[in-house]
Each structure stands twice: as structure tokens, then as C-alpha cells.
Write an enzyme that holds these catalytic residues in place. Structure first.
Site, PDB file in Angstrom:
ATOM      1  N   GLU A 251      -8.681   5.129  -3.386  1.00  0.00           N
ATOM      2  CA  GLU A 251      -9.237   4.783  -4.692  1.00  0.00           C
ATOM      3  C   GLU A 251      -9.999   3.459  -4.618  1.00  0.00           C
ATOM      4  O   GLU A 251      -9.405   2.400  -4.397  1.00  0.00           O
ATOM      5  CB  GLU A 251      -8.130   4.672  -5.751  1.00  0.00           C
ATOM      6  CG  GLU A 251      -8.690   4.335  -7.129  1.00  0.00           C
ATOM      7  CD  GLU A 251      -7.630   4.191  -8.197  1.00  0.00           C
ATOM      8  OE1 GLU A 251      -7.976   3.706  -9.286  1.00  0.00           O
ATOM      9  OE2 GLU A 251      -6.478   4.563  -7.941  1.00  0.00           O
TER      10      GLU A 251
ATOM     11  N   ASP B 166       9.415   7.479   1.282  1.00  0.00           N
ATOM     12  CA  ASP B 166       9.323   8.865   0.821  1.00  0.00           C
ATOM     13  C   ASP B 166       8.429   8.876  -0.415  1.00  0.00           C
ATOM     14  O   ASP B 166       8.843   8.462  -1.499  1.00  0.00           O
ATOM     15  CB  ASP B 166      10.721   9.391   0.495  1.00  0.00           C
ATOM     16  CG  ASP B 166      10.728  10.867   0.129  1.00  0.00           C
ATOM     17  OD1 ASP B 166       9.675  11.389  -0.273  1.00  0.00           O
ATOM     18  OD2 ASP B 166      11.794  11.494   0.237  1.00  0.00           O
TER      19      ASP B 166
END
Length: 389
Positions: A85, A290
Site C-alpha cells: 500500500e 500469524d
């Protein structure tokens, strides 16, 4: 039928990765040239993934320096952020400059717990209530049974929740420097097997997990009782710095905060901030976390005050930040390098890392909020965030 090759003897080699890419290339026509370019030995991957075929390269930059005044993280840090981004790293840089010149971000870890929540179903509500009393009376033995499976995890308490003839037990553990989901699952299973052996009167059914632990999901119970680390980051910003760096005022930021609070209430959102998930996700990818835990980790509470001298006090509270500095993906080569760049790899570092993540989130919230108020948001994305193929 297309079948990807496997080698039962040794599936983690460059040769096996190339063989799988060839099958995909022949089936799809995609070259997979960049997917097949990586620097580490696939032999390090067992336990982290299956069927290794290559890498998904995510651009990475460093934001900062970020000045943190924490109990575990103290000093300046260059923060690795992996993202596609545009404007993200630049925006966090700006927030970090503001807080650095204001004296830094103060951070505090205020709670720590990882859960597994089995459910026990009885013949009626009275039998379920009696079971709850039995659990309280036998907590010491249940704790000992749970901790037989781990040298790190410690069962600190068991929450109980009753509906009809069901009783959920939410086992709360500390898990050292590991995120601990697998650790607490194994420990809870061991404890529950012992409990089932005791011949619980009226028991009809048992399930090791039934969604009250809310793994990889946001929930109100996480907001109230913590999942992972509960961390607060706060900063007090003088009006002069807000005007010089953010081109707006403390009063304008405060008014915008109240409007954002109302908008969040109206939408039924789980976060009254701007974009906690941006900084958290970028750091999670870079540092071997994670990434699915962004689901609960990005929920949070933003709070602001105008002080008597006109300064802007701002804080973020992240009630369920699931992070690790040991185990999981943290030891993989590039992820370990990013954690080492923060001084956060290995044992005894997870609170330090949690504080840096929370401080980074605060800086991102300040920067985006100010960009919206100062009408720089669209211009910034036009300049830095529009990649037109």
C-alpha cells in the site's frame, strides 16, 4: 487430473519446489519466475508450511525512528513494515516524527492471556451448575494436569460461562514468548481428559473447542478479558508540533476524534480508530507473526483529551494483540532478521515487541487522522499511493 508432486522422504528441497512450480506453470501458463526466487534453504520450513513451492515477495521498508518509553521497549527503533500500500510507510514515518519530537510514546502491557474454551453439555442446568462448582474446587489439580504438557504455559484461571445445560470453560494461560494457541490447546486437552475420567455426573457431550476462545475472530469477550497481550500506547503532543508537522490543530484533532467515535457507534464497528490493521498487518508479515491473528489484534480503543495547556493527549488500547518472538514463523530467515532489527528475537522479548507494535499503531492513527482533518489524505494517495499498471 492435475497432481502436485510430493516426496515422502524429503519434501523440503529446492528440487521439489521446482517440480511443483513446473506442474503449476504447465497447467496455467504462468512463468512463476519470481515465485521461484528465494534465498533460504527449504529445509528450515517443516512445521511452518506444507508443499513448499516458492515465495510471495512483499515489499518491505523501515519506518522511524520510533521513540518508545516503555517498560520493556526503551529507545529508538526502525520498524520493519511489509506492505503493497503506497503512502503507508510514509504516513507512519510522519506520526513517528511527531511523537519523537514530543518525547516519545509511553507503552504499557497491562494483561497477558491465551485461551482455549471447551464446552461440557449435561442432562440439565443443575448438573451443569454442579460441574462448575466441582471445577472451582479442583482447580489446583486441573492446573497441574494442564501444565504437564508444557514447560512454558501456565494456567492462571478458568472463566466459566453457562447457557441452558451447557457450560463453557475458558482456560486462560500465560505462554511466555510464544503466541501459544497450539500450546494451550494441548494443555487444555490433557486437563479435560483427566476431568472426563472422573465420571462427571450427568455429562452428555464434550467438545475441546466451541468458539468461545474466539481464535482468529474479534469478540466482545476479548475486549473485556484480553486475548494475547493487552497493551496501551499514549502520547501527549504540544500544539506547536501538531501545527508544524501535521498542519492542523489539537482542537481540530479532538473534534475529529468525537465525530469518529459517533461514526463507529453508528456503524457497529469493533474499533473506533482509523486503521489499526494497517500497521499491525505490515509488522506481522515482516516479523513472522500469524497474520490471521490480525482479525482479533486490530480491534481497539482510541481515546483523546485536550489538556489544560492546549496539548493533545492521545492513546490506543489494543486488548487482544496476539504476538510472538519465539516459535511459529519467527525463526524463519527474513522474519528473524526483522525481529533482530528491533532487538526482539527470541526468549524474553515478547512484551518489548508488543510495546513497539502498539506504539507504531498510535503513530499511524495520529498521521492518518491529521491527514483527514488537514485535507491532505487524497493528495497524499495521489502522490504516493496510486500505482497504475
Amino acid at each position: 487430473m492435475i497432481k502436485l508432486p510430493r516426496d515422502k522422504a524429503n519434501d523440503y528441497t529446492r528440487e521439489m519446489a521446482a517440480a511443483r512450480r513446473r506442474v503449476v506453470s504447465e497447467a496455467s501458463g504462468a512463468a512463476l519466475e519470481h515465485v521461484g526466487a528465494f534465498s533460504f534453504d527449504p529445509a528450515v520450513l517443516p512445521g511452518n508450511m506444507e508443499g513448499f513451492s516458492g515465495v510471495a515477495q512483499v515489499p518491505l521498508g523501515f519506518a522511524g525512528p520510533l521513540l518508545v518509553d516503555g517498560e520493556h521497549a526503551r529507545g529508538e527503533f526502525l520498524v520493519p513494515m511489509a506492505t503493497t500500500e503506497g503512502t503507508l510507510v510514509a504516513s507512519y514515518n510522519r506520526g513517528m516524527r511527531l511523537t519523537r519530537e514530543a518525547g516519545g510514546v509511553r507503552t504499557t502491557v497491562i494483561d497477558d492471556a491465551m485461551q482455549r474454551a471447551p464446552v461440557f453439555v449435561f442432562r440439565d442446568a443443575r448438573a451443569a451448575r454442579a460441574f462448575g462448582d466441582w471445577v472451582n474446587a479442583n482447580f489446583a489439580t486441573i492446573k497441574a494436569k494442564a501444565e504437564e504438557t508444557t514447560s512454558v504455559g501456565k494456567l492462571r484461571n478458568i472463566e466459566q460461562y453457562a447457557v441452558s445445560k451447557m457450560r463453557w470453560l475458558r482456560f486462560d494461560y500465560t505462554t511466555g514468548d510464544a503466541a501459544g494457541q497450539n500450546m494451550v490447546t494441548k494443555a487444555t486437552r490433557n486437563a479435560c481428559l483427566w476431568m472426563l475420567e472422573q465420571g462427571l455426573p450427568g455429562l452428555e457431550h464434550f467438545a475441546l473447542a466451541a468458539n468461545l476462545d474466539t481464535d482468529k475472530k474479534h469478540s466482545t469477550i476479548n475486549n473485556l478479558h484480553t486475548r494475547g497481550k493487552r497493551v496501551v500506547a499514549e502520547a501527549t503532543l504540544p500544539p506547536r508540533l501538531i501545527e508544524e508537522i501535521m498542519h492542523t490543530s489539537a482542537k481540530a484533532l479532538y473534534r475529529a476524534r468525537q465525530l469518529s467515535n459517533m461514526g463507529s457507534l453508528l456503524a457497529g464497528a469493533v474499533n473506533n480508530g482509523a486503521h489499526y490493521a494497517n500497521g499491525i498487518t505490515a509488522m506481522f508479515i515482516a516479523c513472522g507473526q500469524d497474520v490471521a491473528n490480525v482479525a482479533e489484534s486490530s480491534a481497539g480503543f482510541s481515546y483523546a483529551e485536550l489538556t489544560e495547556d492546549g496539548s493533545y493527549y492521545f492513546s490506543v488500547t489494543i486488548p487482544s494483540l496476539v504476538v510472538a518472538t519465539y516459535g511459529g514463523g519467527t525463526g524463519l530467515p527474513t522474519q528473524r532478521e526483522c525481529l533482530e532489527a528491533l532487538g526482539c528475537y527470541g526468549q524474553g522479548k515478547v512484551y518489548k515487541f508488543a510495546e513497539i507494535v502498539a506504539a507504531t499503531v498510535l503513530c499511524g492513527e495520529l498521521s492518518l487522522g491529521a491527514a483527514i482533518v488537514a485535507d491532505q489524505w487524497v493528495a497524499a494517495h495521489e502522490a504516493f499511493g496510486r500505482n497504475r499498471p
